[in-house]
Every structure is written in structure tokens, then in C-alpha cells.
Scaffold this motif. Structure first.
Motif, PDB file in Angstrom:
ATOM      1  N   HIS A 117       0.816  -1.218   0.000  1.00 40.78           N
ATOM      2  CA  HIS A 117       0.000   0.000   0.000  1.00 40.78           C
ATOM      3  C   HIS A 117       0.851   1.270   0.000  1.00 40.78           C
ATOM      4  N   CYS A 118       1.889   1.290   0.807  1.00 45.61           N
ATOM      5  CA  CYS A 118       2.744   2.486   0.859  1.00 45.61           C
ATOM      6  C   CYS A 118       3.542   2.642  -0.425  1.00 45.61           C
ATOM      7  N   ASN A 119       4.020   1.552  -0.975  1.00 43.85           N
ATOM      8  CA  ASN A 119       4.756   1.616  -2.232  1.00 43.85           C
ATOM      9  C   ASN A 119       3.861   2.136  -3.355  1.00 43.85           C
ATOM     10  N   ALA A 120       2.640   1.610  -3.421  1.00 41.51           N
ATOM     11  CA  ALA A 120       1.697   2.052  -4.451  1.00 41.51           C
ATOM     12  C   ALA A 120       1.312   3.517  -4.232  1.00 41.51           C
ATOM     13  N   GLY A 121       1.119   3.907  -2.978  1.00 42.26           N
ATOM     14  CA  GLY A 121       0.711   5.280  -2.671  1.00 42.26           C
ATOM     15  C   GLY A 121       1.720   6.303  -3.151  1.00 42.26           C
ATOM     16  N   ILE A 122       2.991   6.099  -2.810  1.00 38.85           N
ATOM     17  CA  ILE A 122       3.979   7.084  -3.258  1.00 38.85           C
ATOM     18  C   ILE A 122       4.218   6.965  -4.753  1.00 38.85           C
ATOM     19  N   GLY A 123       4.042   5.778  -5.294  1.00 37.65           N
ATOM     20  CA  GLY A 123       4.190   5.597  -6.741  1.00 37.65           C
ATOM     21  C   GLY A 123       3.107   6.324  -7.520  1.00 37.65           C
ATOM     22  N   HIS A 124       1.862   6.226  -7.046  1.00 44.87           N
ATOM     23  CA  HIS A 124       0.758   6.914  -7.728  1.00 44.87           C
ATOM     24  C   HIS A 124       0.921   8.424  -7.670  1.00 44.87           C
ATOM     25  N   LEU A 125       1.600   8.901  -6.637  1.00 42.83           N
ATOM     26  CA  LEU A 125       1.875  10.337  -6.532  1.00 42.83           C
ATOM     27  C   LEU A 125       3.242  10.674  -7.129  1.00 42.83           C
ATOM     28  N   LYS A 126       3.753   9.752  -7.924  1.00 44.00           N
ATOM     29  CA  LYS A 126       4.969   9.958  -8.726  1.00 44.00           C
ATOM     30  C   LYS A 126       6.204  10.301  -7.901  1.00 44.00           C
ATOM     31  N   ASP A 127       6.251   9.824  -6.648  1.00 43.79           N
ATOM     32  CA  ASP A 127       7.389  10.109  -5.753  1.00 43.79           C
ATOM     33  C   ASP A 127       7.651  11.605  -5.653  1.00 43.79           C
ATOM     34  N   ASN A 128       6.628  12.408  -5.877  1.00 43.82           N
ATOM     35  CA  ASN A 128       6.758  13.856  -5.910  1.00 43.82           C
ATOM     36  C   ASN A 128       6.424  14.415  -4.529  1.00 43.82           C
ATOM     37  N   ARG A 129       7.410  15.012  -3.871  1.00 43.29           N
ATOM     38  CA  ARG A 129       7.208  15.540  -2.519  1.00 43.29           C
ATOM     39  C   ARG A 129       6.110  16.596  -2.468  1.00 43.29           C
ATOM     40  N   MET A 130       6.007  17.415  -3.504  1.00 40.67           N
ATOM     41  CA  MET A 130       4.974  18.445  -3.524  1.00 40.67           C
ATOM     42  C   MET A 130       3.581  17.804  -3.569  1.00 40.67           C
ATOM     43  N   PHE A 131       3.419  16.755  -4.396  1.00 39.02           N
ATOM     44  CA  PHE A 131       2.135  16.068  -4.459  1.00 39.02           C
ATOM     45  C   PHE A 131       1.813  15.401  -3.119  1.00 39.02           C
ATOM     46  N   LEU A 132       2.823  14.784  -2.510  1.00 39.17           N
ATOM     47  CA  LEU A 132       2.619  14.129  -1.219  1.00 39.17           C
ATOM     48  C   LEU A 132       2.225  15.148  -0.146  1.00 39.17           C
ATOM     49  N   SER A 133       2.890  16.287  -0.135  1.00 35.61           N
ATOM     50  CA  SER A 133       2.578  17.348   0.817  1.00 35.61           C
ATOM     51  C   SER A 133       1.165  17.884   0.573  1.00 35.61           C
ATOM     52  N   SER A 134       0.807  18.064  -0.686  1.00 37.24           N
ATOM     53  CA  SER A 134      -0.549  18.536  -1.025  1.00 37.24           C
ATOM     54  C   SER A 134      -1.600  17.526  -0.588  1.00 37.24           C
ATOM     55  N   ALA A 135      -1.288  16.241  -0.715  1.00 34.44           N
ATOM     56  CA  ALA A 135      -2.224  15.198  -0.279  1.00 34.44           C
ATOM     57  C   ALA A 135      -2.438  15.274   1.235  1.00 34.44           C
ATOM     58  N   VAL A 136      -1.368  15.491   1.990  1.00 32.67           N
ATOM     59  CA  VAL A 136      -1.478  15.638   3.448  1.00 32.67           C
ATOM     60  C   VAL A 136      -2.307  16.872   3.782  1.00 32.67           C
ATOM     61  N   ASP A 137      -2.025  17.978   3.106  1.00 36.24           N
ATOM     62  CA  ASP A 137      -2.809  19.203   3.336  1.00 36.24           C
ATOM     63  C   ASP A 137      -4.291  18.967   3.041  1.00 36.24           C
ATOM     64  N   LEU A 155      -5.976  16.091   3.108  1.00 41.27           N
ATOM     65  CA  LEU A 155      -6.575  15.239   4.141  1.00 41.27           C
ATOM     66  C   LEU A 155      -6.785  16.016   5.434  1.00 41.27           C
ATOM     67  N   ASN A 156      -5.807  16.848   5.805  1.00 50.95           N
ATOM     68  CA  ASN A 156      -5.952  17.655   7.015  1.00 50.95           C
ATOM     69  C   ASN A 156      -7.119  18.633   6.892  1.00 50.95           C
ATOM     70  N   LYS A 157      -7.229  19.271   5.747  1.00 52.91           N
ATOM     71  CA  LYS A 157      -8.313  20.228   5.527  1.00 52.91           C
ATOM     72  C   LYS A 157      -9.671  19.551   5.668  1.00 52.91           C
ATOM     73  N   HIS A 158      -9.806  18.392   5.047  1.00 55.01           N
ATOM     74  CA  HIS A 158     -11.108  17.721   5.047  1.00 55.01           C
ATOM     75  C   HIS A 158     -11.382  16.946   6.325  1.00 55.01           C
ATOM     76  N   ALA A 159     -10.364  16.726   7.119  1.00 55.22           N
ATOM     77  CA  ALA A 159     -10.591  16.116   8.438  1.00 55.22           C
ATOM     78  C   ALA A 159     -11.330  17.105   9.328  1.00 55.22           C
TER      79      ALA A 159
END
Length: 93
Positions: free
Chosen positions: A58-78, A80-84
Motif C-alpha cells: 500500500h505504501c509503495n503504491a501510494g507514493i508511486g501513484h503520486l509519482k514520488d513527488n514531494r509536492m504532491f505528497l505534501s498537497s495530499a497531506v494538506d 486530508l488535514n483540511k477535510h478532516a
């Protein structure tokens, strides 16, 4: 069994896994089930080829789907935090 593009021996692999206490480097989930190894992934930097660690599917697929892009990963966290904190958008059944 290890399917890999990397040329590492079992001793190196076992050492890497021991450094992670037998857990996924991201979610810290166990990498074994009923005493047997789950399907594991040797994660690597796609630009440099540098081995980073051992991940669960799951973690390998997750970062892979976000293209190992730190900006995309950070945006995903933002996101999730916003919608939480959002309670006005409704809930899917």
C-alpha cells in the motif's frame, strides 16, 4: 521471495529490514503475516536508483501513484488535514 531490479544479497536485505524493525518504513505496519513475509517492495529513488527502504504494497503504491513527488505528497497531506476538519460537505454512505 524477492523480485528486484537491485543486486543486493540476502544479508544486506535482512540488515535493511532489521533497521526498520521488520516494519514498513512509512506506515510501520508489520511486514509479516502468520509468520510468513507479505509481498515486500524495495523502494528506490527513480532518478538516482538509490535504495531507500522496504515498503508494504500500500505504501509503495501510494507514493508511486503520486509519482514520488514531494509536492504532491505534501498537497495530499494538506488535503486530508483540511477535510478532516470539514464537517459541512456531507458524508458518503
Amino acid at each position: 521471495h524477492l523480485k528486484m531490479k537491485f543486486v543486493i544479497n540476502k544479508k544486506t536485505y535482512d540488515s535493511l529490514l532489521a533497521l526498520q524493525h521488520g516494519r514498513c518504513a512509512i506506515c510501520k505496519g508489520t511486514l509479516t503475516q502468520n509468520g510468513r513475509s507479505k509481498h515486500l517492495y524495495l523502494d528506490h529513488d527513480h532518478e538516482t536508483g538509490q535504495l531507500r527502504g522496504v515498503l508494504c504494497h500500500h505504501c509503495n503504491a501510494g507514493i508511486g501513484h503520486l509519482k514520488d513527488n514531494r509536492m504532491f505528497l505534501s498537497s495530499a497531506v494538506d488535503y486530508l488535514n483540511k477535510h478532516a476538519l470539514d464537517i459541512g460537505l456531507g458524508v458518503f454512505p
